[in-house]
Design a protein around this motif. Sequence first.
Motif, PDB file in Angstrom:
ATOM      1  N   ILE A 245      29.824   6.212  -5.062  1.00  0.00           N
ATOM      2  CA  ILE A 245      29.822   6.747  -6.425  1.00  0.00           C
ATOM      3  C   ILE A 245      28.750   7.829  -6.465  1.00  0.00           C
ATOM      4  CG2 ILE A 245      29.518   6.223  -8.866  1.00  0.00           C
ATOM      5  CD1 ILE A 245      30.133   3.252  -8.113  1.00  0.00           C
ATOM      6  N   ASN A 246      29.155   9.068  -6.642  1.00  0.00           N
ATOM      7  CA  ASN A 246      28.211  10.179  -6.664  1.00  0.00           C
ATOM      8  C   ASN A 246      27.670  10.394  -8.078  1.00  0.00           C
ATOM      9  OD1 ASN A 246      28.620  11.497  -3.779  1.00  0.00           O
ATOM     10  ND2 ASN A 246      30.636  10.921  -4.516  1.00  0.00           N
ATOM     11  N   ALA A 247      26.771  11.336  -8.242  1.00  0.00           N
ATOM     12  CA  ALA A 247      26.213  11.624  -9.557  1.00  0.00           C
ATOM     13  C   ALA A 247      27.253  12.335 -10.431  1.00  0.00           C
ATOM     14  CB  ALA A 247      24.971  12.498  -9.416  1.00  0.00           C
ATOM     15  N   ALA A 248      27.296  11.976 -11.709  1.00  0.00           N
ATOM     16  CA  ALA A 248      28.170  12.672 -12.657  1.00  0.00           C
ATOM     17  C   ALA A 248      27.666  14.103 -12.822  1.00  0.00           C
ATOM     18  CB  ALA A 248      28.173  11.941 -13.992  1.00  0.00           C
ATOM     19  N   GLN A 249      28.600  15.057 -12.907  1.00  0.00           N
ATOM     20  CA  GLN A 249      28.235  16.477 -12.927  1.00  0.00           C
ATOM     21  C   GLN A 249      29.057  17.227 -13.965  1.00  0.00           C
ATOM     22  OE1 GLN A 249      28.717  17.705  -8.752  1.00  0.00           O
ATOM     23  NE2 GLN A 249      28.027  15.648  -8.186  1.00  0.00           N
ATOM     24  N   ARG A 250      28.422  18.182 -14.646  1.00  0.00           N
ATOM     25  CA  ARG A 250      29.109  19.023 -15.628  1.00  0.00           C
ATOM     26  C   ARG A 250      29.778  20.177 -14.892  1.00  0.00           C
ATOM     27  NH1 ARG A 250      30.343  17.519 -20.441  1.00  0.00           N
ATOM     28  NH2 ARG A 250      29.564  19.335 -21.598  1.00  0.00           N
ATOM     29  N   ARG A 251      31.096  20.334 -15.119  1.00  0.00           N
ATOM     30  CA  ARG A 251      31.844  21.375 -14.416  1.00  0.00           C
ATOM     31  C   ARG A 251      32.881  22.002 -15.352  1.00  0.00           C
ATOM     32  NH1 ARG A 251      33.654  18.558  -8.727  1.00  0.00           N
ATOM     33  NH2 ARG A 251      31.583  17.961  -7.953  1.00  0.00           N
ATOM     34  N   PRO A 252      33.228  23.281 -15.114  1.00  0.00           N
ATOM     35  CA  PRO A 252      34.340  23.876 -15.856  1.00  0.00           C
ATOM     36  C   PRO A 252      35.645  23.227 -15.390  1.00  0.00           C
ATOM     37  CG  PRO A 252      33.530  25.388 -14.178  1.00  0.00           C
ATOM     38  CD  PRO A 252      32.576  24.241 -14.209  1.00  0.00           C
ATOM     39  N   THR A 253      36.460  22.801 -16.347  1.00  0.00           N
ATOM     40  CA  THR A 253      37.666  22.034 -16.024  1.00  0.00           C
ATOM     41  C   THR A 253      38.838  22.519 -16.866  1.00  0.00           C
ATOM     42  OG1 THR A 253      36.236  20.114 -15.636  1.00  0.00           O
ATOM     43  CG2 THR A 253      38.597  19.683 -15.848  1.00  0.00           C
ATOM     44  N   VAL A 254      40.020  22.555 -16.272  1.00  0.00           N
ATOM     45  CA  VAL A 254      41.229  22.918 -17.013  1.00  0.00           C
ATOM     46  C   VAL A 254      41.708  21.705 -17.806  1.00  0.00           C
ATOM     47  CG1 VAL A 254      43.617  23.696 -16.851  1.00  0.00           C
ATOM     48  CG2 VAL A 254      41.890  24.630 -15.294  1.00  0.00           C
ATOM     49  N   VAL A 255      41.812  21.860 -19.127  1.00  0.00           N
ATOM     50  CA  VAL A 255      42.311  20.794 -20.002  1.00  0.00           C
ATOM     51  C   VAL A 255      43.399  21.360 -20.905  1.00  0.00           C
ATOM     52  CG1 VAL A 255      40.100  19.555 -19.983  1.00  0.00           C
ATOM     53  CG2 VAL A 255      40.553  21.261 -21.764  1.00  0.00           C
ATOM     54  N   LYS A 256      44.122  20.481 -21.573  1.00  0.00           N
ATOM     55  CA  LYS A 256      45.170  20.914 -22.511  1.00  0.00           C
ATOM     56  C   LYS A 256      44.740  20.626 -23.943  1.00  0.00           C
ATOM     57  CE  LYS A 256      49.176  20.460 -19.428  1.00  0.00           C
ATOM     58  NZ  LYS A 256      50.491  19.815 -19.217  1.00  0.00           N
ATOM     59  N   ASP A 257      45.012  21.580 -24.844  1.00  0.00           N
ATOM     60  CA  ASP A 257      44.695  21.350 -26.255  1.00  0.00           C
ATOM     61  C   ASP A 257      45.809  20.545 -26.904  1.00  0.00           C
ATOM     62  OD1 ASP A 257      46.807  23.071 -26.794  1.00  0.00           O
ATOM     63  OD2 ASP A 257      45.522  24.800 -27.216  1.00  0.00           O
ATOM     64  N   GLU A 258      45.715  20.345 -28.227  1.00  0.00           N
ATOM     65  CA  GLU A 258      46.686  19.505 -28.932  1.00  0.00           C
ATOM     66  C   GLU A 258      48.108  20.062 -28.887  1.00  0.00           C
ATOM     67  OE1 GLU A 258      44.619  22.285 -31.800  1.00  0.00           O
ATOM     68  OE2 GLU A 258      44.022  20.905 -30.197  1.00  0.00           O
ATOM     69  N   ASN A 259      48.246  21.350 -28.560  1.00  0.00           N
ATOM     70  CA  ASN A 259      49.570  21.975 -28.471  1.00  0.00           C
ATOM     71  C   ASN A 259      50.092  22.055 -27.041  1.00  0.00           C
ATOM     72  OD1 ASN A 259      49.674  22.541 -31.311  1.00  0.00           O
ATOM     73  ND2 ASN A 259      48.257  24.252 -30.957  1.00  0.00           N
ATOM     74  N   GLY A 260      49.318  21.477 -26.114  1.00  0.00           N
ATOM     75  CA  GLY A 260      49.742  21.483 -24.717  1.00  0.00           C
ATOM     76  C   GLY A 260      49.371  22.741 -23.962  1.00  0.00           C
ATOM     77  N   ASN A 261      48.589  23.610 -24.602  1.00  0.00           N
ATOM     78  CA  ASN A 261      48.167  24.843 -23.943  1.00  0.00           C
ATOM     79  C   ASN A 261      46.927  24.589 -23.078  1.00  0.00           C
ATOM     80  OD1 ASN A 261      50.157  26.456 -25.310  1.00  0.00           O
ATOM     81  ND2 ASN A 261      48.882  26.318 -27.160  1.00  0.00           N
ATOM     82  N   GLU A 262      46.902  25.193 -21.915  1.00  0.00           N
ATOM     83  CA  GLU A 262      45.768  25.000 -21.020  1.00  0.00           C
ATOM     84  C   GLU A 262      44.593  25.891 -21.418  1.00  0.00           C
ATOM     85  OE1 GLU A 262      47.243  25.697 -17.084  1.00  0.00           O
ATOM     86  OE2 GLU A 262      47.909  23.623 -16.842  1.00  0.00           O
ATOM     87  N   LYS A 263      43.384  25.311 -21.257  1.00  0.00           N
ATOM     88  CA  LYS A 263      42.160  26.071 -21.503  1.00  0.00           C
ATOM     89  C   LYS A 263      41.064  25.504 -20.609  1.00  0.00           C
ATOM     90  CE  LYS A 263      40.763  23.102 -25.380  1.00  0.00           C
ATOM     91  NZ  LYS A 263      40.264  23.089 -26.765  1.00  0.00           N
ATOM     92  N   ILE A 264      39.962  26.227 -20.511  1.00  0.00           N
ATOM     93  CA  ILE A 264      38.849  25.780 -19.678  1.00  0.00           C
ATOM     94  C   ILE A 264      37.724  25.264 -20.560  1.00  0.00           C
ATOM     95  CG2 ILE A 264      37.060  26.494 -18.029  1.00  0.00           C
ATOM     96  CD1 ILE A 264      39.047  28.489 -16.891  1.00  0.00           C
TER      97      ILE A 264
END
Length: 307
Positions: A245-264
């Motif tokens: 188990i490594n250290a938790a890290q803050r990273r830019p990640t691709v996620v989807k908004d409530e409309n299913g659109n991808e954003k970082i």
Amino acid sequence: MAIYKKEHFGIARKIVSNMTSESWEQIPHATLNYEPDVTEFLKECKKLNEGCTDKSKKITINTVVIKAICEGMKVAPKMNCTIDFNRKLVRGTLNYHDSIDVSMPMILHTGEMMTVNMHDMGSKTLTEMTDAINDTVRRANNSDMNEVMFEVSLDNTLTGLKNGKIMQTLRRLYGSKMPGKHKVHTLSGEKKKKYYSIPKEDRLTKHDIEQGTTTISNLGSVYRDQKGCCLLLEIIPPQTTAFAINAAQRRPTVVKDENGNEKIEVRTILPITIAIDHRSLDYGDIVPFFKKLDEIFENPSVVQSWK
């Protein structure tokens, strides 16, 4: 270059060196890195301790992640196997275990590192896991590490003798007990008598140090500012898996908004390194494990039912 210091191995270093050497000599390792988004998962972990004022009763993130790994192993039981393999005869056997016994390295109040066997973690609640870990730490702090590890080492040596490994037994006894710089120093006389007068329920015994069915190391707790993740991880035979188990890290990640659109977005990622013994496991054998962990991290409120 000049050597300015020599440090001879103590019994702990002897055992670690022997086991890890055996690991790399015998096991064809395959390692994988799993990087879940734990942003919402960590919020649920914080909720577990709401209203808890006793620090010793608080459930750590490490405990919750170990529980998640155990849940994943339940649906991929091959990951909880130990192996017997004879390369000369090309004969192998996988031993399936009915409990998940976690070999867990921990740093003691003395600064020493000790790997303990946390028995049957797969069936415990988070509260029971926390109590078991705290009790192990309490007993470890009452224990003489050289004495406990010598018990385990002697037991392993005698087991080797029973299995016909006569030369190995003689070499180990010579290397540990013959007078000289490399002799393993254990208690004797009144000190030994006093130590063994401590009830077994108040100190570690061979039962606490024996091999588990897998190993889970929390590297992130050793260095919380760790960048990246562990890439090589040894499996301790006869186990067939190991986790870091490594250290938790803050990273830019691709996620989807409530409309299913991808954003970082900047999210919290928890890298988990997984090593498998390729004699025992193929990638397909651990896909159910990954799917279960995906399910947990995507629906993190499930941790409340684990308490």
